[in-house]
Structure formats: structure tokens, C-alpha cells
Design an enzyme around this catalytic site. Structure first.
Site, short mmCIF file in Angstrom:
data_model
loop_
_atom_site.label_atom_id
_atom_site.label_comp_id
_atom_site.label_asym_id
_atom_site.label_seq_id
_atom_site.Cartn_x
_atom_site.Cartn_y
_atom_site.Cartn_z
N THR A 12 0.84 -1.19 0.00
CA THR A 12 0.00 0.00 0.00
C THR A 12 0.87 1.24 0.00
OG1 THR A 12 -1.82 1.15 1.11
CG2 THR A 12 -0.15 0.15 2.52
N ASP A 73 -7.52 -5.22 -0.04
CA ASP A 73 -8.43 -4.51 -0.93
C ASP A 73 -9.76 -4.42 -0.20
OD1 ASP A 73 -8.48 -3.18 -3.54
OD2 ASP A 73 -10.20 -4.46 -3.91
N PHE A 164 -10.17 7.00 8.33
CA PHE A 164 -9.78 7.44 7.00
C PHE A 164 -10.80 6.88 6.01
CE2 PHE A 164 -7.58 3.47 7.89
CZ PHE A 164 -7.75 2.72 6.74
N GLY A 165 -10.72 7.35 4.76
CA GLY A 165 -11.68 6.88 3.77
C GLY A 165 -13.10 7.30 4.13
#
Length: 207
Positions: A12, A73, A164-165
């Protein structure tokens, strides 16, 4: 195929993801280093499923580094949107040419989801789930895959600063706080990534 020990490449370039994965593996004495820190290129994620994309990333890192590599993922699937954004979760955060400098804008991505839900009316089903697939690849070509899931609902506006995200809009089932309002230790105990890691740990470390 040997079990995990020593150094492990985390495939990543996302600092938040590296930090979370490193914390989950810390109790097992695994020394994690990111693909970004090694200067490894990011492969094109051409798969149509989380499993395919996780394997693409893990195998690319293992081949380039010669070290056992782990890829994650993960993504958000929204029931009312037919499971979207799903494997395209990160793509929804990519800025278009007219949206500013290149990079990912997660607030924009959260807004896209909320805007689509708003178009479906005030009584829209706001249930959703986070999926996580962990793929391990060894330099000799062996691989293993572990899948996890966390169910929840979407809220708006975004709340919290610790995630996050899409974490600031995701409220896990049985809670009133978003993932971004949970302490990291709390999130590690209930997240989709924690679910997948529990399966990985049982298989790789026998616990």
C-alpha cells in the site's frame, strides 16, 4: 509455503492503512514496511472483485521485493446503490480534471454517496457494509486469501477525525458512533479488516 514471520511488505501507499495493518500484526512480531517506502510501483487494479485486486497488489509487491507481501483490498458497498461503490470505492475519491489537483478527496467521495442516496428520497435504505480482502503472496508464487465484513448504516454529515476513507459516515451495527469516532483499538476489534485479520491470524499463527 511458510507461515508469516520477520519482515512483511504491506502493498500500500496509504499511510492510514499501513498504520492500521501494522498495529494488527504487531503482537505477532511481524516487521511491516510499506510498498511506498520501498519505492515499489502501484500496479493497475484491473480486477472486478476485491479478491482479484488484492491478489494483483500482493503478487506485484512480492515479485518486486522478493519478500512475503500482504495486500488489502477493501471498500464500501451501499445496499440502495446496488452494492456500489464496491471495488471502485477509491476511484470515487479520485479528483477529475475540473476538481482540483490530482489525488483523492474522501470528503468529495462521501458526498457523492450521500448525493445519490438523497436522490432516492428521505426513506431510502441507508444500510451498507465494508468488505476487506487480505491477500498474502510469497515470492515463490504461493498465495492465500482471507475475507472480512462489517455491517452498518450511513450517516450524514461526516463525524470524527480518527479514521480514513469513508469512516466518518459509517456507523457499525450496535453503535451510534462512526468508525472515525472510535479509538483505533476499538475499531480494530470490530472492523471488516479485523474480521479478515482474525481469519489470517488463525491460519498463519494458529491462534
Amino acid at each position: 509455503m511458510t507461515n508469516l514471520f520477520g519482515k512483511l511488505v504491506i502493498a500500500t501507499h496509504n499511510a492510514g492503512k499501513l498504520k492500521e495493518i501494522s498495529a494488527l500484526l504487531a503482537p505477532y512480531g511481524v516487521d511491516c514496511i510499506s510498498a511506498g517506502a520501498l519505492g515499489l510501483p502501484e500496479p493497475a487494479e484491473t480486477g472486478t472483485t476485491f479478491v482479484e485486486n488484492a491478489l494483483i497488489k500482493a503478487r506485484a509487491a512480492a515479485e518486486a521485493s522478493g519478500i512475503v507481501s500482504l495486500a488489502d483490498d477493501s471498500g464500501l458497498s451501499v445496499t440502495a446503490l446496488g452494492g456500489r461503490p464496491g471495488v471502485y470505492t477509491a476511484d470515487w475519491a479520485e479528483r477529475q480534471w475540473f476538481e482540483g489537483s490530482p489525488g483523492r478527496d474522501w470528503y468529495m467521495a462521501m458526498g457523492k454517496v450521500e448525493g445519490m442516496l438523497a436522490e432516492l428520497g428521505p426513506d431510502v435504505d441507508r444500510s451498507c457494509w465494508f468488505s476487506c480482502v487480505l491477500a498474502i503472496a510469497w515470492p515463490d508464487g504461493e498465495s492465500a486469501v482471507y475475507e472480512g465484513r462489517a455491517n452498518g448504516t450511513l450517516t450524514w454529515p461526516p463525524r470524527g477525525t480518527m479514521g480514513f476513507g469513508y469512516d466518518p459516515v459509517f456507523v457499525p451495527l450496535g453503535d451510534t458512533r462512526t468508525f472515525a469516532e472510535h479509538d483505533p483499538e476499538e475499531k480494530h476489534a470490530i472492523s471488516h479488516r479485523a474480521d479478515a485479520f482474525a481469519k489470517l491470524v488463525k491460519d498463519q499463527f494458529g491462534s
